[in-house]
Design a protein around this motif. Structure first.
Motif, PDB file in Angstrom:
ATOM      1  N   CYS A   1      -1.223   6.433   3.938  1.00 31.88           N
ATOM      2  CA  CYS A   1      -1.375   5.288   3.033  1.00 31.88           C
ATOM      3  C   CYS A   1      -1.292   5.830   1.609  1.00 31.88           C
ATOM      4  CB  CYS A   1      -2.704   4.580   3.275  1.00 31.88           C
ATOM      5  SG  CYS A   1      -2.989   3.167   2.173  1.00 31.88           S
TER       6      CYS A   1
ATOM      7  N   LYS B   1      -6.136  -1.078   4.242  1.00 31.08           N
ATOM      8  CA  LYS B   1      -5.032  -1.062   3.285  1.00 31.08           C
ATOM      9  C   LYS B   1      -5.063  -2.296   2.387  1.00 31.08           C
ATOM     10  CE  LYS B   1      -1.854   1.813   5.986  1.00 31.08           C
ATOM     11  NZ  LYS B   1      -0.534   1.913   6.634  1.00 31.08           N
TER      12      LYS B   1
ATOM     13  N   ASP C   1       0.881   4.818  11.074  1.00 33.06           N
ATOM     14  CA  ASP C   1      -0.150   4.351  10.144  1.00 33.06           C
ATOM     15  C   ASP C   1      -0.977   5.495   9.580  1.00 33.06           C
ATOM     16  OD1 ASP C   1       0.467   1.651  10.271  1.00 33.06           O
ATOM     17  OD2 ASP C   1      -0.799   1.289  12.020  1.00 33.06           O
TER      18      ASP C   1
ATOM     19  N   SER D   1       0.814  -1.219   0.000  1.00 21.29           N
ATOM     20  CA  SER D   1       0.000   0.000   0.000  1.00 21.29           C
ATOM     21  C   SER D   1       0.845   1.266   0.000  1.00 21.29           C
ATOM     22  CB  SER D   1      -0.923   0.019   1.233  1.00 21.29           C
ATOM     23  OG  SER D   1      -0.169   0.132   2.430  1.00 21.29           O
ATOM     24  N   GLY D   2       2.166   1.139   0.071  1.00 20.49           N
ATOM     25  CA  GLY D   2       3.049   2.296   0.129  1.00 20.49           C
ATOM     26  C   GLY D   2       3.246   2.955  -1.217  1.00 20.49           C
TER      27      GLY D   2
ATOM     28  N   GLY E   1      -2.216   9.746  -0.703  1.00 19.66           N
ATOM     29  CA  GLY E   1      -2.690   9.609   0.668  1.00 19.66           C
ATOM     30  C   GLY E   1      -2.974  10.918   1.365  1.00 19.66           C
TER      31      GLY E   1
ATOM     32  N   ALA F   1      -0.008  -6.051   3.753  1.00 20.54           N
ATOM     33  CA  ALA F   1      -0.634  -4.795   4.177  1.00 20.54           C
ATOM     34  C   ALA F   1      -0.804  -4.835   5.690  1.00 20.54           C
ATOM     35  CB  ALA F   1      -1.977  -4.591   3.479  1.00 20.54           C
TER      36      ALA F   1
ATOM     37  N   ASN G   1      -1.600   6.649  -6.180  1.00 18.28           N
ATOM     38  CA  ASN G   1      -2.031   6.287  -4.830  1.00 18.28           C
ATOM     39  C   ASN G   1      -1.715   7.482  -3.929  1.00 18.28           C
ATOM     40  OD1 ASN G   1      -2.726   4.951  -2.457  1.00 18.28           O
ATOM     41  ND2 ASN G   1      -0.750   3.899  -2.308  1.00 18.28           N
TER      42      ASN G   1
ATOM     43  N   SER H   1       2.736   0.219  -4.035  1.00 18.39           N
ATOM     44  CA  SER H   1       1.474   0.246  -4.783  1.00 18.39           C
ATOM     45  C   SER H   1       1.711   0.309  -6.287  1.00 18.39           C
ATOM     46  CB  SER H   1       0.618   1.429  -4.324  1.00 18.39           C
ATOM     47  OG  SER H   1       1.265   2.664  -4.582  1.00 18.39           O
TER      48      SER H   1
ATOM     49  N   LYS I   1      -7.392  -1.751  -0.436  1.00 15.10           N
ATOM     50  CA  LYS I   1      -6.801  -0.871  -1.444  1.00 15.10           C
ATOM     51  C   LYS I   1      -5.797  -1.646  -2.301  1.00 15.10           C
ATOM     52  CE  LYS I   1      -6.043   3.582  -0.985  1.00 15.10           C
ATOM     53  NZ  LYS I   1      -5.504   4.937  -0.654  1.00 15.10           N
TER      54      LYS I   1
END
Length: 336
Positions: free
Chosen positions: A323, A181, A320, A154-155, A296, A176, A294, A159, A184
């Motif tokens: 994301c 996450k 956290d 998810s980073g 965040g 994840a 992606n 991603s 996603k």
């Protein structure tokens, strides 16, 4: 013009916002009116002095930007005033960064941006997309039908690795840290997602890929080579693009008996030709919808310090809160 800048390395609090001299254009450079830029972990390392590099004074943090050409040097051949463009690999190795209203960039680091791709998306995918492309195709030589394990799907980079690998016809397994996450990451194309806080990564990989994975992409600062080699298939390739200070033990025997290979790289050492090949392919994938940004969090340019704080909390503090990518916006037109 206005810019976010530093005069010495240090914490995010040293980032100032204010007036600076307009950039002076060399014959081989393109003057870009920046509409959007983004924050990468390396930006925080350079700003903090963790990675020592020659920096201009004042120095604008930032590797990535997207915007519109406002002027071109006499030797520039590929661009004209009014062109939509994006760039990466700035703010490094003595080059000025991107957190400014205007930037002068060597033509070799500038790429055309079709109208179908927004400035925000281009800025968010720049460094991380080129990194994913170089690692998957130049380093790991990924083939359709192979299985890829992405640690940290998810980073920012992860991603893009998930999406590029899936678009290339690979089967993707990713990790994840939460159900949100994981959802996603599945939307990015991962067939299987491992919730690493509750599940054993090696055990789940054994279930999903009994013969092992062909490519393992590691994003953590402290890789576990023992478990990694155990998860690799025969002739598996492990890609490293993090863990600058890590010195973990390495299982030499199992590694060479399986005929595995280890690929460590940093994107900013790629040649201009390698960068352009990756960048133009990335642009095509963004235009076609095969991959998407992606994002965040978003910040205006005058809140660059807050943008760096958020990125640093995720990179060094394992927070956290983030994301995806942090995008910095210069004007309302950056979304178009």
């Amino acid at each position: 013009m206005k810019a976010a800048f530093i005069n010495a390395t240090g914490s995010p609090d040293i980032i100032e916002f204010g007036d600076v001299p307009d950039p002076q254009l060399r014959p081989d450079q393109v003057l870009i009116r920046v509409e959007a830029s983004s924050v990468n972990p390396i930006d925080t390392y350079v700003r903090g002095g963790v990675i020592a590099m020659e920096l201009p004074t004042p120095y604008f943090p930032g590797c990535d930007a997207a915007g519109v050409v406002e002027a071109v040097g006499s030797a520039v051949k590929r661009f004209a005033v009014g062109d939509r463009v994006w760039t990466t690999n700035q703010g490094l190795l003595g080059r000025q960064g991107t957190f400014a209203e205007q930037i002068a960039v060597d033509e070799k680091w500038v790429y055309a941006l079709p109208r179908e791709v927004s400035f925000e998306d281009a800025a968010a995918c720049a460094l991380v997309g080129v990194t994913a492309h170089l690692g998957l195709f130049r380093e790991a030589a990924l083939e359709p039908g192979e299985t890829v394990l992405v640690i940290g799907g998810s980073g920012g980079v992860g991603s893009l690795v998930v999406q590029m690998a899936a678009a290339h016809g690979a089967r993707v397994i990713a990790t994840a840290g939460s159900k949100e996450k994981a959802d996603k990451v599945r939307s990015f194309g991962a067939e299987e997602v491992i919730l690493y806080k509750d599940q054993s990564i090696p055990e789940q990989v054994q279930r999903f890929a009994p013969q092992g994975v062909n490519v393992l992409w590691e994003t953590r600062r402290e890789p576990d080579f023992a478990s990694a080699v155990g998860m690799l298939a025969e002739r598996g390739r492990m890609v490293l693009m993090a863990g600058r200070d890590a010195q973990p033990p390495f299982p030499v025997g199992p590694f060479y008996v399986k005929e595995c290979s280890l690929h460590g790289f940093v994107m900013f050492k790629a040649t201009p030709i390698e960068m352009r090949t990756a960048a133009e392919d990335l642009t095509r994938m963004l235009k076609s919808g095969k991959i998407r940004a992606n994002i965040g969090a978003r910040f205006p340019l005058d809140q660059a310090a807050a943008a760096h704080r958020l990125q640093e909390s995720a990179t060094l503090g394992d927070s956290d809160q983030l994301c995806g990518k942090v995008v910095v916006i210069n004007s309302e037109s950056s979304v178009s």
